[in-house]
Design a protein around this motif. Structure first.
Motif, mmCIF file in Angstrom:
data_model
loop_
_atom_site.group_PDB
_atom_site.id
_atom_site.type_symbol
_atom_site.label_atom_id
_atom_site.label_comp_id
_atom_site.label_asym_id
_atom_site.label_seq_id
_atom_site.Cartn_x
_atom_site.Cartn_y
_atom_site.Cartn_z
ATOM 1 N N PHE A 1 24.432 42.636 40.561
ATOM 2 C CA PHE A 1 25.245 41.566 39.997
ATOM 3 C C PHE A 1 26.696 42.021 39.892
ATOM 4 C CE2 PHE A 1 20.988 41.416 38.311
ATOM 5 C CZ PHE A 1 20.634 40.100 38.507
ATOM 6 N N LEU A 2 27.577 41.051 39.843
ATOM 7 C CA LEU A 2 28.973 41.274 39.506
ATOM 8 C C LEU A 2 29.199 40.472 38.231
ATOM 9 C CD1 LEU A 2 31.546 42.657 40.397
ATOM 10 C CD2 LEU A 2 32.093 40.644 41.760
ATOM 11 N N ILE A 3 29.660 41.138 37.185
ATOM 12 C CA ILE A 3 29.849 40.479 35.892
ATOM 13 C C ILE A 3 31.316 40.586 35.523
ATOM 14 C CG2 ILE A 3 29.156 40.379 33.481
ATOM 15 C CD1 ILE A 3 26.598 41.940 34.301
ATOM 16 N N ARG A 4 31.979 39.437 35.458
ATOM 17 C CA ARG A 4 33.394 39.393 35.085
ATOM 18 C C ARG A 4 33.614 38.255 34.107
ATOM 19 N NH1 ARG A 4 35.615 40.005 40.970
ATOM 20 N NH2 ARG A 4 35.740 42.256 41.135
ATOM 21 N N ASP A 5 34.360 38.549 33.067
ATOM 22 C CA ASP A 5 34.714 37.525 32.073
ATOM 23 C C ASP A 5 33.483 36.785 31.558
ATOM 24 O OD1 ASP A 5 37.456 38.133 32.434
ATOM 25 O OD2 ASP A 5 37.514 36.821 34.206
ATOM 26 N N GLY A 6 32.389 37.516 31.376
ATOM 27 C CA GLY A 6 31.170 36.920 30.842
ATOM 28 C C GLY A 6 30.371 36.096 31.841
ATOM 29 N N LYS A 7 30.832 36.021 33.074
ATOM 30 C CA LYS A 7 30.130 35.254 34.109
ATOM 31 C C LYS A 7 29.364 36.213 35.022
ATOM 32 C CE LYS A 7 33.321 31.352 34.231
ATOM 33 N NZ LYS A 7 34.041 31.658 33.027
#
Length: 184
Positions: free
Chosen positions: A140-146
């Motif tokens: 996964f890529l998790i950025r800014d809670g997304k």
């Protein structure tokens, strides 16, 4: 396309009409992925964790680390081991490409804690190994809670090195000094 024909690290683009669509992907050599799974199984029932370094979404080195929390529901990479990995990566012109950990009793999807903690190394992929039922590995890529799914490739013919830092460095034949400065 991206400016001057360059692509972002670890991102492939495909044309969709007049729009370029970013497709994140992570490449982990199959033998390193197998070692990651073995590490997670060895640490069960606590969460295993480690760091993957390389460039442009490609993993060249995998580092098994101690979970300093020794918890079945939470992990924290041992800080001294993390510093060793970061120093080694810098020396080799690499970056943290991904951070992996296991979910001993839950699916291979980011927990709320995983999402909240992803502010550390926000450009690093997150690899989760679920030990619930048949072993499952997802990225996964998790950025800014997304949370965004990432395609995981595990080529058989790709090279790469495995380092087991748990309790000190234990890579057979390594001339890399362990934590007390002696070579193994």
């Amino acid at each position: 396309m991206f400016p001057e024909g360059r692509r972002k690290a670890g991102i492939r683009s495909r044309a969709c009409g007049d729009v370029a669509v970013e497709e994140p992907r992570l490449v982990i050599p199959r033998h390193l992925l197998q070692r990651i799974i073995e590490h997670c199984l060895e640490e069960n029932p606590i969460e295993a964790c480690g760091i993957l370094t390389g460039r442009n979404g490609r993993v060249f080195h995998a580092y098994a680390t101690d979970n300093s929390k020794r918890s079945p529901a939470y992990y924290e990479v041992d800080r001294a081991q993390q510093e060793l990995v970061l120093q080694r990566a810098a020396e080799q012109g690499e970056e943290v490409v991904a951070i992996y950990h296991s979910h001993p009793t839950s699916p291979a999807v980011p927990s709320r804690t995983d999402i909240r903690m992803a502010v550390h190394y926000p450009d690093a992929y997150r690899v989760i190994v679920s030990l619930l039922g048949p072993t499952e590995v997802r990225a996964f890529l998790i950025r800014d809670g997304k949370v965004r799914n990432v395609k995981l490739h595990a080529p058989v013919d790709a090279g790469g090195e495995w380092y087991d830092l748990r309790g000190g460095i234990r890579r057979a034949g390594s001339d890399w000094p362990d934590t007390d400065g002696t070579a193994q």
